[in-house]
Design a protein around this motif. Sequence first.
Motif, PDB file in Angstrom:
ATOM      1  N   SER A  69       6.065   5.677  -2.581  1.00 15.06           N
ATOM      2  CA  SER A  69       5.939   4.374  -1.934  1.00 15.06           C
ATOM      3  C   SER A  69       6.328   3.247  -2.881  1.00 15.06           C
ATOM      4  O   SER A  69       6.973   2.270  -2.470  1.00 15.06           O
ATOM      5  CB  SER A  69       4.497   4.184  -1.449  1.00 15.06           C
ATOM      6  OG  SER A  69       4.361   2.982  -0.727  1.00 15.06           O
ATOM      7  N   GLN A  70       5.965   3.356  -4.135  1.00 11.78           N
ATOM      8  CA  GLN A  70       6.293   2.329  -5.107  1.00 11.78           C
ATOM      9  C   GLN A  70       7.795   2.190  -5.304  1.00 11.78           C
ATOM     10  O   GLN A  70       8.296   1.088  -5.566  1.00 11.78           O
ATOM     11  CB  GLN A  70       5.610   2.654  -6.438  1.00 11.78           C
ATOM     12  CG  GLN A  70       4.093   2.485  -6.391  1.00 11.78           C
ATOM     13  CD  GLN A  70       3.385   3.196  -7.518  1.00 11.78           C
ATOM     14  OE1 GLN A  70       4.008   3.893  -8.323  1.00 11.78           O
ATOM     15  NE2 GLN A  70       2.079   3.039  -7.589  1.00 11.78           N
ATOM     16  N   ALA A  83       0.829  -1.203   0.000  1.00 12.01           N
ATOM     17  CA  ALA A  83       0.000   0.000   0.000  1.00 12.01           C
ATOM     18  C   ALA A  83       0.864   1.253   0.000  1.00 12.01           C
ATOM     19  O   ALA A  83       2.002   1.258   0.453  1.00 12.01           O
ATOM     20  CB  ALA A  83      -0.901  -0.013   1.233  1.00 12.01           C
ATOM     21  N   ALA A  84       0.298   2.315  -0.518  1.00 10.98           N
ATOM     22  CA  ALA A  84       1.010   3.583  -0.559  1.00 10.98           C
ATOM     23  C   ALA A  84       1.125   4.164   0.839  1.00 10.98           C
ATOM     24  O   ALA A  84       0.210   4.075   1.650  1.00 10.98           O
ATOM     25  CB  ALA A  84       0.293   4.556  -1.477  1.00 10.98           C
ATOM     26  N   ALA A  85       2.272   4.748   1.137  1.00 10.95           N
ATOM     27  CA  ALA A  85       2.483   5.444   2.399  1.00 10.95           C
ATOM     28  C   ALA A  85       2.791   6.898   2.089  1.00 10.95           C
ATOM     29  O   ALA A  85       3.271   7.228   1.005  1.00 10.95           O
ATOM     30  CB  ALA A  85       3.637   4.805   3.165  1.00 10.95           C
ATOM     31  N   GLN A  86       2.501   7.760   3.034  1.00  7.85           N
ATOM     32  CA  GLN A  86       2.731   9.178   2.794  1.00  7.85           C
ATOM     33  C   GLN A  86       4.215   9.453   2.621  1.00  7.85           C
ATOM     34  O   GLN A  86       5.043   9.007   3.426  1.00  7.85           O
ATOM     35  CB  GLN A  86       2.182  10.012   3.947  1.00  7.85           C
ATOM     36  CG  GLN A  86       2.280  11.514   3.699  1.00  7.85           C
ATOM     37  CD  GLN A  86       1.575  12.323   4.760  1.00  7.85           C
ATOM     38  OE1 GLN A  86       1.037  11.774   5.718  1.00  7.85           O
ATOM     39  NE2 GLN A  86       1.557  13.622   4.591  1.00  7.85           N
ATOM     40  N   ASN A  96       9.140   1.544  -0.901  1.00 11.52           N
ATOM     41  CA  ASN A  96       8.584   0.593   0.060  1.00 11.52           C
ATOM     42  C   ASN A  96       8.204  -0.753  -0.547  1.00 11.52           C
ATOM     43  O   ASN A  96       7.442  -1.506   0.050  1.00 11.52           O
ATOM     44  CB  ASN A  96       7.351   1.206   0.735  1.00 11.52           C
ATOM     45  CG  ASN A  96       7.688   2.483   1.482  1.00 11.52           C
ATOM     46  OD1 ASN A  96       8.770   2.615   2.048  1.00 11.52           O
ATOM     47  ND2 ASN A  96       6.768   3.430   1.473  1.00 11.52           N
ATOM     48  N   GLY A  97       8.731  -1.047  -1.728  1.00 12.47           N
ATOM     49  CA  GLY A  97       8.467  -2.323  -2.356  1.00 12.47           C
ATOM     50  C   GLY A  97       9.572  -3.314  -2.059  1.00 12.47           C
ATOM     51  O   GLY A  97       9.953  -3.537  -0.917  1.00 12.47           O
ATOM     52  N   ARG A  98      10.119  -3.920  -3.106  1.00 13.01           N
ATOM     53  CA  ARG A  98      11.161  -4.943  -2.911  1.00 13.01           C
ATOM     54  C   ARG A  98      12.543  -4.345  -2.694  1.00 13.01           C
ATOM     55  O   ARG A  98      13.452  -5.030  -2.192  1.00 13.01           O
ATOM     56  CB  ARG A  98      11.202  -5.871  -4.126  1.00 13.01           C
ATOM     57  CG  ARG A  98       9.953  -6.712  -4.308  1.00 13.01           C
ATOM     58  CD  ARG A  98      10.153  -7.724  -5.421  1.00 13.01           C
ATOM     59  NE  ARG A  98       8.917  -8.401  -5.769  1.00 13.01           N
ATOM     60  CZ  ARG A  98       8.802  -9.271  -6.754  1.00 13.01           C
ATOM     61  NH1 ARG A  98       9.871  -9.582  -7.485  1.00 13.01           N
ATOM     62  NH2 ARG A  98       7.636  -9.828  -7.025  1.00 13.01           N
TER      63      ARG A  98
END
Length: 404
Positions: A77-78, A26-29, A81-83
């Motif tokens: 976030s993409q 999910a997207a985070a700020q 906060n992904g892989r």
Amino acid sequence: MADSKTEKIRQAARTFGLVTPMSEGAAAQAPGADEVWELPGGSARVYYGEGQKGVVRPVVLADGFNLGPSDFDRLWSQLENGRFPFIGELRRRGRTLILVGFDERSESILRNAETVMAAILRTSAEQLDDTRLLAGGFSMGGIVTRYALAKMEQRRMDHRVGVYLSVDSPHRGAWVPIGLQAFAHYTAVVDDTYLRQISSPASQQMLWRYLSDMKGTPQESPLRAEFLDELRKVGSWPQIPLLLGVSSGRGDGVGNGVRAGAKTLSCAGPAFDGTYFLAQAQGDAAETAVLNGVLGGPHTISTSGFPELDGAPGGTLESFGIIGDALTGAGESADLVHRSVCFVPSVSAVAVRDLDQQEYLYVNIDQLPPEESELSDFLLSQDNDPHALMTEDIGRWILDRLPD
């Protein structure tokens, strides 16, 4: 048609989509930007490198396709906060990141290129050192930046870009199943969100084949033909930078396991009873969908002379998963067999072959001479991953090729 069924269909149609996020989770700020630049047709968020107090050794990356304005929180976030924490690693190396967004991501590539041009010029004006820029983008953003740089060179504008980068960008075209394009027309009578995505200028410019009407023949959109002509007029590619590209798909010719002609999604009512979709197959009059239900039908959708695009090597989208989830959420009995299919074939992302022939689409790129690509260098993924996913392999490959 009963009002309750109409409303359920409308609710489902509002959540249909052409694209999914470029990363998992999910997207985070996003943290507050060090600078925000207002640009013609868009804006940019500027994040200084660690220990820096201004724009130093900049990396300019443009957003991809969707309806509406860019969502910088989701884009951040993409990438972070992904892989693989790409932004953190980039800034740790003292690089300034400039994320370029658009007021309307589905607007013409030609128009959004003006935003990227303005961002590049602003970056050069604000830069405190003399390192050449890396400029590029994700998916559509890579195509927008490609055109922007080529146009700047044609105008004899000094863009100061040393490296161009495209991340799973459809240089030879992107693919959305014709059955789903027909479904967008079919459901537009109750809500046209999905159709507005597929028929938007940027979508038509990127799609290898476009269906302008549910009963029409899929073909190259006039908007795509016009765009390709404009791209040729500016030399097709920028000539000054090193041209780099990465694909979210494999390079060994192995597809994603979606078997041609197999059912991908079927419905048993109450609103879409008898509707089903088939993975793209070769041959003449190859059935790709039957659309049926309270909106009318049955309507049989078919193609002729297409290769097996749904199962091809390349970055994937949850093209059927999005639709299946929306239908289930609206009370439809849906059997979802294949969530994801190919969106940007590997041969398109690394600019080696066209998409019109089976042997081109499934060619073993790893065995081709490097000069067959129009790029200076490229990277293919270990698997057919989600479209433009920032993996560790991709992230580190890019970081190792930043301008000195």
